[in-house]
Design a protein around this motif. Sequence first.
Motif, mmCIF file in Angstrom:
data_model
loop_
_atom_site.group_PDB
_atom_site.id
_atom_site.type_symbol
_atom_site.label_atom_id
_atom_site.label_comp_id
_atom_site.label_asym_id
_atom_site.label_seq_id
_atom_site.Cartn_x
_atom_site.Cartn_y
_atom_site.Cartn_z
ATOM 1 N N HIS B 60 -67.609 9.787 35.718
ATOM 2 C CA HIS B 60 -67.986 9.672 37.141
ATOM 3 C C HIS B 60 -69.292 10.429 37.368
ATOM 4 O O HIS B 60 -69.302 11.645 37.542
ATOM 5 N N HIS B 62 -73.304 9.842 39.250
ATOM 6 C CA HIS B 62 -74.158 8.917 40.023
ATOM 7 C C HIS B 62 -75.529 8.802 39.364
ATOM 8 O O HIS B 62 -76.441 9.556 39.652
ATOM 9 N N PRO B 119 -70.028 5.407 39.411
ATOM 10 C CA PRO B 119 -68.774 5.055 40.086
ATOM 11 C C PRO B 119 -68.942 4.304 41.405
ATOM 12 O O PRO B 119 -67.938 3.912 41.983
ATOM 13 N N LYS B 183 -63.809 0.666 42.630
ATOM 14 C CA LYS B 183 -63.725 1.904 43.401
ATOM 15 C C LYS B 183 -63.562 1.581 44.874
ATOM 16 O O LYS B 183 -64.086 0.572 45.363
ATOM 17 N N HIS B 265 -63.243 13.240 42.557
ATOM 18 C CA HIS B 265 -63.723 14.508 43.143
ATOM 19 C C HIS B 265 -62.686 15.115 44.093
ATOM 20 O O HIS B 265 -62.941 15.391 45.249
ATOM 21 N N ASP B 380 -69.129 15.415 39.938
ATOM 22 C CA ASP B 380 -69.524 14.310 40.800
ATOM 23 C C ASP B 380 -71.056 14.305 40.909
ATOM 24 O O ASP B 380 -71.609 14.161 41.987
ATOM 25 N N ASN B 383 -73.378 15.497 43.370
ATOM 26 C CA ASN B 383 -72.806 15.948 44.651
ATOM 27 C C ASN B 383 -72.284 17.380 44.627
ATOM 28 O O ASN B 383 -72.469 18.122 45.584
HETATM 29 ZN ZN LIG Z 1 -69.027 10.373 43.242
#
Ligand SMILES: [Zn+2]
Lengths: 423, 554
Positions: B60, B62, B119, B183, B265, B380, B383
């Motif tokens: 996972h 980005h 994801p 997702k 997450h 994540d 994030n």
């Molecule tokens: Zn994410």
Amino acid sequence: MSEITEVPSPFCGIGTDDLTIKVDGLKISVVENGCTVNTPAFEHEITDTKARINSKEVSLKEAILHAASLLKNTNYPVIAGCSTDVNGMRGLLALADRIGAVVDNANFNNARKNILALQDSGWMNTTLAEIKNRCDLLLIVGADLEGFAPRFFEKYLWNEAMFLENTSDRDIIYLGTKPSGNASTSPSGKAAQVFECSNENLPEVVAVLRALLKGQQIQAESVEGISITDLTTIAEKLKAAKYGVVTWAAGALNYPHAELTVQTISEMVKDVNQTTRCSGFPLGGKEGDQTANQVCGWTTGYAARVSFTKGYPEYDPFLFETNELLNNGEVDALIWVNAFNAKANPPQTNLPTIVVARSGMTFEKEPDVFIPVGTPGIDHTGHAYRLDNVVAIRLKKLRDSGLPNTSEVLNAIEQVLREESVC
Amino acid sequence: MLIKLTGGTVYDPASGVDGKQQDIYVQDGKIINKPTSEFLVDKEYDLKGKVVMSGAIDMHTHIGGGKGNIARTLLPEDHRNDPVASTHICRSGCGHAAPSTFITGYRYAEMGYTAGFEPAVLPINARQAHMEMGDIPILDKGGYVMLGSDDYLLRLLTAKKDQKAINDYVAWTMNAAKAIGVKVVNPGGINAFKFNQRKLDLDEQNSHYGVTPREILRVLATAVKEIGVSHPLHVHGCNLGVPGNMETTLDTIQGIGGLPMHLTHIQFHSYGTEGDFKFSSGAAKIAEAINKNKNITIDVGQILFGQTVTASGDNMRQHANHKFASPAKWVTMDIECDAGCGVVPFKYKDQNFVNALQWAIGLETFLLVEDPWRIFLTTDHPNGAPFTSYPHLIRLLMDRTFRNDVLSTIHPEAQKMTTLASIEREYTLQEIAIMTRAGAAKLIGLQNRGGLSAGNWADITIYTDNVDRQKMFEKPDYVFKDGELVVVDGKVVHTKWGTTHVVKPDYDKSIEKDLKTYFDKYLTMKVDNFKMSDDEITEDGRGSLTVHELKAVA
Ligand SMILES: [Zn+2]
């Protein structure tokens, strides 16, 4: 002869993909759903098929080798135009990285107005399908929308929507430039409201509109010829709308520091979102502008005005402007890339010049090397970004012209230079 | 070419090998058994005393898609602190919170990672996700396609279409977007935000469609299972970041009724409302629920202190959190009756009570969930923190003394609100290998990846054992990708292109009739122009597709 349907266009920016096109050998005719932007762009004829060195026709390989030899010992070349598809931009950036060039998209001075506002405070924006299905109020600031995209109203506003009972009831408001035609009048005859002022006065007008939205007291009775009552009405409508959209065209905001107007609009949209929904929608991104910014964005971290001279990408929205670099005598070679528009000529310069561009260019001064390339979406497949910067459209190959792709040419030049640097 | 890796200590949970000295043979990109007839080794690596694992897989992260590029464009000042020059092997770019694609590939490889999965692939933005990932060197990649706030699905639900219709649409979308998983992000919430709803609880109705997040979760989790996709429905739940959301998370686990479900997450969804600041850790209760419910897998989304940027499909929650933006600028978008996105730069501070407790909640979750096959190591990216902080995170998990040292420096009130100091567990190398290799490959359904037995692709990472686990995982001695040596001493020495992992579930072709009508009437693209073709990934000569088998459906 063949007919190809559902053809997407890289020219108009709105990603029209319902064109029907007839192909007869190399001749292309738009037979359905053309417009004043797309039809001439598709139908533009191929005139050059051979590369040239100093006006003399040569093989593609010779042209590539000569281009590489011109670039080999440059210290500060600039690759300008940057108008091509995703793969073309990939090749362009690989070459720039190799030779330490500046990369500068031809339309960056316009895109900059939006990007500076984005980088200072951000925005809340939307895309075409949301406008089509949700927008109950469209506020057009300083733009002639139908001049920009002739089929915008027909395709996205005056037909069925998921969340509006009668799309003819949408409110259309012009602030600044008035529309050039009647496309904004709904099929049931509801006309747009037009509050005209010169675009140079939009900073004041938009600032007052935002102030009114925030409930500030305004002492004046009018601003730049528009009454406060009218602006108050617009503010009330934005607050009453379920899904208002505010659109502008950075290219039409031709005055110093127009980025501040974009910022005021964007912050105003955020203000409206405290109670209802509202979105911004920048118009722009024709002929590969968004594509250049997107690919440069993921490859370097920055939008398409970047220098590789130090070995790593540096971004400066002002310093790396091609015309400034040329006028100040800072650069020592020019590479002009434009696979879409044969009328977009490179800037005048006495520097060694390599032009990789659409067939059919006429030069005031013949470049050292000219390599005609295929147009993405006509001569080869590819990808191009729509103006809303989210949707990449899949471009089709319509004919077999034998012209090379931008990416093939730029990758080949890069390859020659790479091999030389290894030896 | 036959490569022999001699005498390394192998951690290969996929075949139950836990720290055993073993030789590994590699030929034509794959791991082979020791040849039985006479053979000649072309290249031998002496790995005595070294730790050998398969290449790590980030399940996972980005790394591809529009919101990432918005984040990049938004943050020139962040890139300026981490410029990366080109070399004769590598391209230039930028690093840190929103790294450029090439640097993403190099830096993952330099930490021993050989695959990463995006994801949040919006169907309408799938081309961009794949094009960006197409410019990430070395790594294998893949994407989970986002559904649940798209108007087409919600219309199917309002029209009370049966599960088969949903299954066909999900399978069709996976093919169109070249995905390996599905997702859902704030189920139905992104859509509700377009109707001016500002929150959406698990049983709250979308004001236009009357559909609830619970229903969306159930039909999508069922669809994923029934069409045979290995990776369970990947869920970013309701109420991200809201104090008290642990109740929603517990309810989500209960409500899925035993269907396979991956909660992503989960740290951001494990908050209580106790204490003076009305913000507390729900990690113990969440971990207890996960330990009990074997159908649930999670990744943590650990936060680590420093500047980063949050980029999410959840524009409802991102809009609600925009006042925390640091620096103070942010973007949200509504996207094509399909989804949305929100980008908010963030600086997590160890002296901020909430941030400090978030840090502790993530670690509590790691340490209280018992089964390493059902929990995955993520921040994540970007994030919770940039992926480059993984070696630090691994040290926090493997070294209790180090963990407690850091704990003693964070906001004092947060220290009082966490049980972290009393948790004795230290992750073993084998458990790290499970979370970051074998478990991830199993979860995603990657065949012949994530293991070191014969038949696997030779994605191999070799470390020097070091009690400072951060140093160890920061700088592998060697990394092989498909049998090619790509990293030596933590630096890229050679680059290549990885493959794109997908599944291609069957669907009833007749559904395209209704989709065509819908696209023609309401969307801005022809349905045939919407679907990605295989050659969009392969035509540049660098990309390739690896199609994985589906699970047999009962
Ligand atoms: Zn994410």
